[in-house]
Design a protein around this motif. Sequence first.
Motif, PDB file in Angstrom:
ATOM      1  N   ALA A 125       0.813  -1.217   0.000  1.00  0.00           N
ATOM      2  CA  ALA A 125       0.000   0.000   0.000  1.00  0.00           C
ATOM      3  C   ALA A 125       0.849   1.271   0.000  1.00  0.00           C
ATOM      4  O   ALA A 125       0.425   2.313  -0.513  1.00  0.00           O
ATOM      5  CB  ALA A 125      -0.938   0.003   1.209  1.00  0.00           C
ATOM      6  N   GLY A 126       2.045   1.206   0.546  1.00  0.00           N
ATOM      7  CA  GLY A 126       2.877   2.405   0.606  1.00  0.00           C
ATOM      8  C   GLY A 126       3.611   2.692  -0.683  1.00  0.00           C
ATOM      9  O   GLY A 126       4.248   3.756  -0.814  1.00  0.00           O
ATOM     10  N   GLU A 127       3.564   1.803  -1.645  1.00  0.00           N
ATOM     11  CA  GLU A 127       4.264   1.996  -2.923  1.00  0.00           C
ATOM     12  C   GLU A 127       3.376   2.755  -3.911  1.00  0.00           C
ATOM     13  O   GLU A 127       2.145   2.727  -3.814  1.00  0.00           O
ATOM     14  CB  GLU A 127       4.652   0.651  -3.519  1.00  0.00           C
ATOM     15  CG  GLU A 127       5.505  -0.224  -2.613  1.00  0.00           C
ATOM     16  CD  GLU A 127       6.870   0.379  -2.350  1.00  0.00           C
ATOM     17  OE1 GLU A 127       7.424   1.023  -3.267  1.00  0.00           O
ATOM     18  OE2 GLU A 127       7.373   0.217  -1.219  1.00  0.00           O
ATOM     19  N   LYS A 128       4.036   3.426  -4.868  1.00  0.00           N
ATOM     20  CA  LYS A 128       3.282   4.076  -5.925  1.00  0.00           C
ATOM     21  C   LYS A 128       2.558   3.007  -6.754  1.00  0.00           C
ATOM     22  O   LYS A 128       3.041   1.880  -6.872  1.00  0.00           O
ATOM     23  CB  LYS A 128       4.215   4.894  -6.812  1.00  0.00           C
ATOM     24  CG  LYS A 128       4.829   6.086  -6.089  1.00  0.00           C
ATOM     25  CD  LYS A 128       5.714   6.882  -7.036  1.00  0.00           C
ATOM     26  CE  LYS A 128       6.313   8.110  -6.319  1.00  0.00           C
ATOM     27  NZ  LYS A 128       7.195   8.901  -7.210  1.00  0.00           N
TER      28      LYS A 128
END
Length: 390
Positions: A319-322
């Motif tokens: 979820a924290g990735e582009k």
Amino acid sequence: MSDVKDFRLSAEAVAPLRHALPAVATQTVEAITEGVPAYAKAFAGELGPQIEKAVRAALATFLNLVSRSAGKGRGSPLTPALEAAYALGRGEARNGRSLDSLLAAYRLGARVAWRELAAISVRAGQDSATIAHFAEQVFAYIDELSAASVAGHADELASSGRVRRHLLERLAQALLAGEPAHVVTAAAERAEWVPPQTLTAVLVPEPFARSVLDLVDARTLQVAEAGPDETSVLLVPDAQGPSRIHLMRLLAGRGATVGPVRPWLQARDSLARAVRTSRFAPSAGGAVVDTEDHLVGLIVTADPQALADLRAKVLAPLAGEKEPVAAKLAETLRAWLQHQGRRDEVAAALFVHPQTVRYRMTQLRELYGDRLRDPQWLLELTVALALEPA
């Protein structure tokens, strides 16, 4: 038959012909019995005298037509003869027989009757021109009777065909509606349809339904309204084992979806699976879709919301990735699971360099940690990523 109506013999010429009718009728029946084997049994049994009477009536009708004293217009004796011939044609169709024997009997009967009637006319002193014209009328009359029988035969086939098609449609609807076994069995008996061991539901685009029906088992049932839009449902009997392979070949290029084999009373289950499969794995380029090749997809899409929740859970570490990066990592993780971590195979599947796979897997291990070695997490990842996202 205006030619026969216009041609007239004198009462003196007709009298000896009418007197000889019983003998001519008997000879005609005997000739048909010998020359048309299909009627030998009927003529020899209880129907024999009735048939001889009918032949005599047909000959008498003809003589009335060519007699100067015959009435004209509405009371013409031709009408009953044509009605009788029409009914005879319908009877042949009801008994499941073609018209070959009946038309052969007409032809043979005409030759014998003409031979006997001509001999009588010659003995009575008729001139050759009259006798020749008389011959034309005999065979024109037989042509009229033959045509009436052909029409009766065709009408009976059309009528009985419509009735049976309606009964077969009702049977198919009862099967797919899940009616009780005794209701479906009774519908099969009414339609004179012998149940097979199994039925397989096939979804076929409507434009191809007619051509497919001509290729498959003649007992195949059709319900046009039961499938998705513009799709006809066929219930094909006993299409298991080698027969299923043959069915797939027949359906090639027609964009069909083939359900599983089921006992014939459970055909509804086969249709339900075919419909579900067609929704998430539609045919591409006319290829045949076999539901047996999509069992995993059927299972993991059985509860779409549960699958969505599971995907969200197992992909939470990304979820924290582009978004583009997360998509590539998820794609790599799916391939890694499918190819059991074999880097070169994963690279080939993704069309990337093995070093790229190594780099991405390093990222994934950092994001997931020990969860990539946890059997339960691996199971959930495998199920959640089994299909490409919709």
